[in-house]
Write a protein that holds these residues in place. Structure first.
Motif, PDB file in Angstrom:
ATOM      1  N   GLU B 276       0.822  -1.216   0.000  1.00  0.00           N
ATOM      2  CA  GLU B 276       0.000   0.000   0.000  1.00  0.00           C
ATOM      3  C   GLU B 276       0.857   1.267   0.000  1.00  0.00           C
ATOM      4  OE1 GLU B 276      -3.254   0.474   2.878  1.00  0.00           O
ATOM      5  OE2 GLU B 276      -3.435  -1.695   2.892  1.00  0.00           O
ATOM      6  N   VAL B 277       1.885   1.261   0.867  1.00  0.00           N
ATOM      7  CA  VAL B 277       2.740   2.438   0.965  1.00  0.00           C
ATOM      8  C   VAL B 277       3.526   2.629  -0.330  1.00  0.00           C
ATOM      9  CG1 VAL B 277       4.701   3.465   2.180  1.00  0.00           C
ATOM     10  CG2 VAL B 277       2.893   2.352   3.478  1.00  0.00           C
ATOM     11  N   LYS B 278       4.025   1.504  -0.864  1.00  0.00           N
ATOM     12  CA  LYS B 278       4.759   1.567  -2.140  1.00  0.00           C
ATOM     13  C   LYS B 278       3.897   2.190  -3.224  1.00  0.00           C
ATOM     14  CE  LYS B 278       8.378  -1.863  -2.843  1.00  0.00           C
ATOM     15  NZ  LYS B 278       8.624  -3.235  -3.297  1.00  0.00           N
ATOM     16  N   SER B 279       2.625   1.813  -3.236  1.00  0.00           N
ATOM     17  CA  SER B 279       1.738   2.307  -4.286  1.00  0.00           C
ATOM     18  C   SER B 279       1.525   3.809  -4.155  1.00  0.00           C
ATOM     19  CB  SER B 279       0.403   1.573  -4.244  1.00  0.00           C
ATOM     20  OG  SER B 279      -0.349   2.040  -3.142  1.00  0.00           O
ATOM     21  N   LEU B 280       1.856   4.372  -2.993  1.00  0.00           N
ATOM     22  CA  LEU B 280       1.718   5.819  -2.792  1.00  0.00           C
ATOM     23  C   LEU B 280       3.015   6.563  -3.097  1.00  0.00           C
ATOM     24  CD1 LEU B 280      -0.422   5.991   0.439  1.00  0.00           C
ATOM     25  CD2 LEU B 280      -1.009   6.957  -1.777  1.00  0.00           C
ATOM     26  N   ASN B 281       4.084   5.834  -3.401  1.00  0.00           N
ATOM     27  CA  ASN B 281       5.342   6.496  -3.732  1.00  0.00           C
ATOM     28  C   ASN B 281       5.378   6.791  -5.231  1.00  0.00           C
ATOM     29  OD1 ASN B 281       7.895   7.414  -4.084  1.00  0.00           O
ATOM     30  ND2 ASN B 281       8.914   5.701  -3.053  1.00  0.00           N
ATOM     31  N   PRO B 282       5.364   8.080  -5.594  1.00  0.00           N
ATOM     32  CA  PRO B 282       5.328   8.421  -7.022  1.00  0.00           C
ATOM     33  C   PRO B 282       6.477   7.788  -7.800  1.00  0.00           C
ATOM     34  CG  PRO B 282       5.076  10.403  -5.669  1.00  0.00           C
ATOM     35  CD  PRO B 282       5.424   9.282  -4.739  1.00  0.00           C
ATOM     36  N   ASP B 283       7.564   7.492  -7.090  1.00  0.00           N
ATOM     37  CA  ASP B 283       8.744   6.916  -7.714  1.00  0.00           C
ATOM     38  C   ASP B 283       8.454   5.559  -8.359  1.00  0.00           C
ATOM     39  OD1 ASP B 283      11.400   7.157  -8.332  1.00  0.00           O
ATOM     40  OD2 ASP B 283      12.062   6.013  -6.585  1.00  0.00           O
ATOM     41  N   GLN B 284       7.361   4.903  -7.929  1.00  0.00           N
ATOM     42  CA  GLN B 284       7.035   3.571  -8.437  1.00  0.00           C
ATOM     43  C   GLN B 284       6.526   3.605  -9.872  1.00  0.00           C
ATOM     44  OE1 GLN B 284       7.705   0.738  -6.672  1.00  0.00           O
ATOM     45  NE2 GLN B 284       8.720   2.337  -5.474  1.00  0.00           N
ATOM     46  N   TYR B 285       6.141   4.788 -10.351  1.00  0.00           N
ATOM     47  CA  TYR B 285       5.506   4.855 -11.658  1.00  0.00           C
ATOM     48  C   TYR B 285       6.452   5.505 -12.641  1.00  0.00           C
ATOM     49  CZ  TYR B 285       1.826   3.799  -8.486  1.00  0.00           C
ATOM     50  OH  TYR B 285       1.088   3.199  -7.502  1.00  0.00           O
ATOM     51  N   ASN B 286       7.104   4.722 -13.416  1.00  0.00           N
ATOM     52  CA  ASN B 286       8.135   5.227 -14.316  1.00  0.00           C
ATOM     53  C   ASN B 286       7.547   5.662 -15.648  1.00  0.00           C
ATOM     54  OD1 ASN B 286      10.769   5.804 -15.212  1.00  0.00           O
ATOM     55  ND2 ASN B 286      10.853   3.812 -16.234  1.00  0.00           N
ATOM     56  N   GLY B 287       8.117   6.738 -16.222  1.00  0.00           N
ATOM     57  CA  GLY B 287       7.695   7.187 -17.536  1.00  0.00           C
ATOM     58  C   GLY B 287       6.992   8.518 -17.496  1.00  0.00           C
ATOM     59  N   ALA B 288       7.779   9.607 -17.595  1.00  0.00           N
ATOM     60  CA  ALA B 288       7.196  10.949 -17.639  1.00  0.00           C
ATOM     61  C   ALA B 288       7.113  11.379 -19.095  1.00  0.00           C
ATOM     62  CB  ALA B 288       8.053  11.929 -16.839  1.00  0.00           C
ATOM     63  N   SER B 289       5.988  11.971 -19.478  1.00  0.00           N
ATOM     64  CA  SER B 289       5.833  12.407 -20.877  1.00  0.00           C
ATOM     65  C   SER B 289       6.352  13.820 -21.029  1.00  0.00           C
ATOM     66  CB  SER B 289       4.370  12.437 -21.289  1.00  0.00           C
ATOM     67  OG  SER B 289       3.715  11.311 -20.827  1.00  0.00           O
ATOM     68  N   LEU B 290       6.960  14.054 -22.196  1.00  0.00           N
ATOM     69  CA  LEU B 290       7.363  15.404 -22.558  1.00  0.00           C
ATOM     70  C   LEU B 290       6.240  15.974 -23.424  1.00  0.00           C
ATOM     71  CD1 LEU B 290       9.695  17.249 -22.009  1.00  0.00           C
ATOM     72  CD2 LEU B 290      10.872  16.322 -23.975  1.00  0.00           C
ATOM     73  N   LEU B 291       5.411  16.798 -22.816  1.00  0.00           N
ATOM     74  CA  LEU B 291       4.227  17.339 -23.512  1.00  0.00           C
ATOM     75  C   LEU B 291       4.556  18.632 -24.256  1.00  0.00           C
ATOM     76  CD1 LEU B 291       1.184  17.065 -21.084  1.00  0.00           C
ATOM     77  CD2 LEU B 291       1.924  15.482 -22.859  1.00  0.00           C
ATOM     78  N   GLY B 292       3.817  18.875 -25.322  1.00  0.00           N
ATOM     79  CA  GLY B 292       3.957  20.128 -26.049  1.00  0.00           C
ATOM     80  C   GLY B 292       4.670  19.958 -27.374  1.00  0.00           C
ATOM     81  N   LEU B 293       5.075  18.708 -27.659  1.00  0.00           N
ATOM     82  CA  LEU B 293       5.789  18.430 -28.911  1.00  0.00           C
ATOM     83  C   LEU B 293       4.835  17.856 -29.953  1.00  0.00           C
ATOM     84  CD1 LEU B 293       8.791  16.601 -27.240  1.00  0.00           C
ATOM     85  CD2 LEU B 293       8.849  18.921 -28.192  1.00  0.00           C
ATOM     86  N   ARG B 294       5.304  17.891 -31.206  1.00  0.00           N
ATOM     87  CA  ARG B 294       4.519  17.294 -32.290  1.00  0.00           C
ATOM     88  C   ARG B 294       4.745  15.787 -32.368  1.00  0.00           C
ATOM     89  NH1 ARG B 294       3.076  21.298 -36.437  1.00  0.00           N
ATOM     90  NH2 ARG B 294       3.930  23.307 -35.829  1.00  0.00           N
ATOM     91  N   GLY B 295       5.181  15.193 -31.320  1.00  0.00           N
ATOM     92  CA  GLY B 295       5.393  13.753 -31.288  1.00  0.00           C
ATOM     93  C   GLY B 295       5.402  13.309 -29.842  1.00  0.00           C
ATOM     94  N   ILE B 296       5.415  11.989 -29.638  1.00  0.00           N
ATOM     95  CA  ILE B 296       5.345  11.462 -28.267  1.00  0.00           C
ATOM     96  C   ILE B 296       6.729  11.022 -27.818  1.00  0.00           C
ATOM     97  CG2 ILE B 296       4.386   9.594 -26.844  1.00  0.00           C
ATOM     98  CD1 ILE B 296       1.893   9.772 -28.755  1.00  0.00           C
ATOM     99  N   VAL B 297       7.192  11.625 -26.728  1.00  0.00           N
ATOM    100  CA  VAL B 297       8.495  11.283 -26.156  1.00  0.00           C
ATOM    101  C   VAL B 297       8.295  10.977 -24.681  1.00  0.00           C
ATOM    102  CG1 VAL B 297      10.832  12.110 -25.639  1.00  0.00           C
ATOM    103  CG2 VAL B 297       9.715  12.790 -27.784  1.00  0.00           C
TER     104      VAL B 297
END
Lengths: 341, 341
Positions: B276-297
């Motif tokens: 439960e505690v792990k699921s509350l650690n944002p670090d567990q969710y990998n993959g930040a999007s770079l928004l604002g581009l004409r493509g998906i990174v």
């Protein structure tokens, strides 16, 4: 033993005299050198004192005030209309040297504006800063400033925060503290102009033990004794720590209060776990100092309960004993001299 | 079913092909529509594929590159010297429409600079922003941006972050998301000019469901669906949450791994608490999007392990399916139109 007189804004905070009066009485029994001046509505204060069966003594004085600064007042308005308010009188007692420190759980912005206006800044300081000691994993402390006295600052002010924080931490630690700047992590974006310029200034200042940048995830990890940042970043980071700790604490408490056999066993065997986790929540340590003034002012949480307010009063006692403003002045002078030559 | 092609920078991150290749193979088995182009040193990639006993198929392509952008390279240097690097080729595959998205665990600054240079910004966007979904106490998500793509921004950019975040969250939630600005709490200091001006702009924009300010302690508490802030504040606040969660997790784990009878009981009582505690650690969710581009990174942690990188590849697949850049474009156009009239 010298007496230490603390002026307590009895009307400040969410609960007023029902918390401030019992806190004053408790603090008096904890600190034998303490004298408290309770500033506020005298009838309300007396009612509380009578309820507590408090035996009047010269160590507790009541100073009546007619008015209170509300939490919703803007600092500029509070400043113009502070006459006869409990907060203003408590600060004035420090200004007139009838008290050694002031403690208030009232309106933060008003407290900062009034303190600055009445007590004046130390020479060499452009802006005051709110500082508190964060708990760390090893049981040490990390002093962090600014926590919201300034929503934005320049590099000179940030540099002054580093000098003030270093002076404060040195008084506690009895050694030269490690000073760091809070920055964002990625190697390739080493922060904004503010932190870069302040880093340059600190690197050139030998009387400060500057160790470089630390990141948000290192705050409770003993990475430095003092961490400086602007008030927006500091306030947000501190609250992010507090919010996360509280969330996990709530989960843990749910386990330990479950009325199942698991809950019973958990309560018997692991009640100390709550204490351990709580001790890592910065929110548990009430009493942030407003540094940079010619007097000692401690800001307590508006929602502080009796024991939290006692902690803040204790913080005032310690700062008076350690003569924090004088020590900051000395350090500032040394740093300014060093930077001139 | 349409194929979705993801270009994976096989050389990025702390572990290179020893993580990226197994992650690609796992992702292929998880997402039937996925095709992966592994970009990097072909011999190293082949060694890993052989070790895994991977049966070659048209769904996995290897694209050789001679060079790698190191983690210590400055973005400006990386930009000038990106020729033939795995990261540059992976981004170019998106630019030439030979891939639908790019995923890299490499140098963040270089990834942002190269993506912006090669893919270009969407019309109406001045700066890209890094966004991730924070876990919340109720099991929902809060999208937070910017997380460090910009160390400082102006109110126009912050406003654009709000529009982009709202478009992204809407694609996930299927309803109009609640958008908030991260601010410091004290009523009397309602933040700096940046947040005040952005708040004004958002209040005037009816196509965005702006709900006001939230504070650092509310980040994991479902206070809003989207929270915007500058990259310095966002990076620090996110890391403060992660650092606190990790610290408490370590304390809990210490209890659970003790080889005493208490340790045994703790393992029975609290093993789900760790989850439960792990699921509350944002670090567990990998993959930040770079928004604002004409493509998906998608930017993956440099320290991502195989399952974390699979999560980031999954994020790329979802963004392609949801056509995030198109949706952002549409939303921006609507907002710009609204603001004109």
């Amino acid at each position: 033993m010298h007496n230490i007189t603390v002026a307590l804004d009895a009307m400040g905070g969410d609960f007023g005299p029902s918390v401030t009066v019992p806190a004053a009485v408790q603090a008096l029994s904890l600190f034998p050198e303490l004298k408290v001046v309770l500033v506020g509505d005298e009838p309300s204060i007396n009612t509380q004192l009578n309820q507590l069966g408090y035996q009047r003594s010269a160590r507790l004085e009541v100073r009546h005030s007619d008015r209170v600064i509300s939490n919703s007042e803007k600092p500029s308005f509070a400043l113009r209309n502070s006459h006869d308010t409990s907060m203003r009188i408590a600060i004035d007692l420090v200004e007139s040297e009838n008290a050694d420190a002031c403690v208030s759980s009232g309106n933060t912005g008003a407290l900062m504006a009034l303190s600055r206006f009445r007590l004046k800044l130390l020479p060499g300081i452009d802006r005051p800063a709110l500082v508190t000691a964060l708990p760390t994993v090893s049981g040490n402390k990390t002093w962090m400033l600014d926590l919201g006295a300034n929503a934005s600052v320049d590099a000179d002010s940030l540099f002054q925060f580093a000098v003030m924080g270093s002076a404060l931490a040195e008084q506690h630690l009895g050694r030269k503290p490690k000073v760091a700047i809070l920055n964002i992590g990625a190697e390739e974006i080493k922060g904004n102009d503010l932190v870069k310029r302040c880093a340059e200034m600190l690197t050139q200042t030998r009387s400060i033990n500057y160790i470089g940048f630390v990141e948000g995830n290192e705050l409770l990890h003993d990475a430095a004794d003092v961490v400086v940042c602007d008030g927006f970043v500091g306030n947000t980071a501190l609250k992010a720590c507090e919010g996360t700790a509280q969330l996990i604490l709530d989960k843990l408490k749910a386990k330990l209060t479950a009325s199942t056999w698991k809950g019973w066993i958990a309560r018997i065997l692991f009640s100390d776990l709550i204490t351990e986790v709580k001790s890592l929540n910065p929110d548990q340590y009430n009493g942030a100092s407003l540094l940079g003034l010619r007097g000692i002012v401690i800001k307590s949480h508006g929602s502080a309960d009796i024991s939290a307010l006692v902690h803040a009063i204790g913080e005032a006692v310690h700062e008076v004993k350690r003569q924090v403003p004088n020590h900051i002045s000395d350090r500032l002078e040394a740093v300014l001299l060093e930077r001139q030559y």
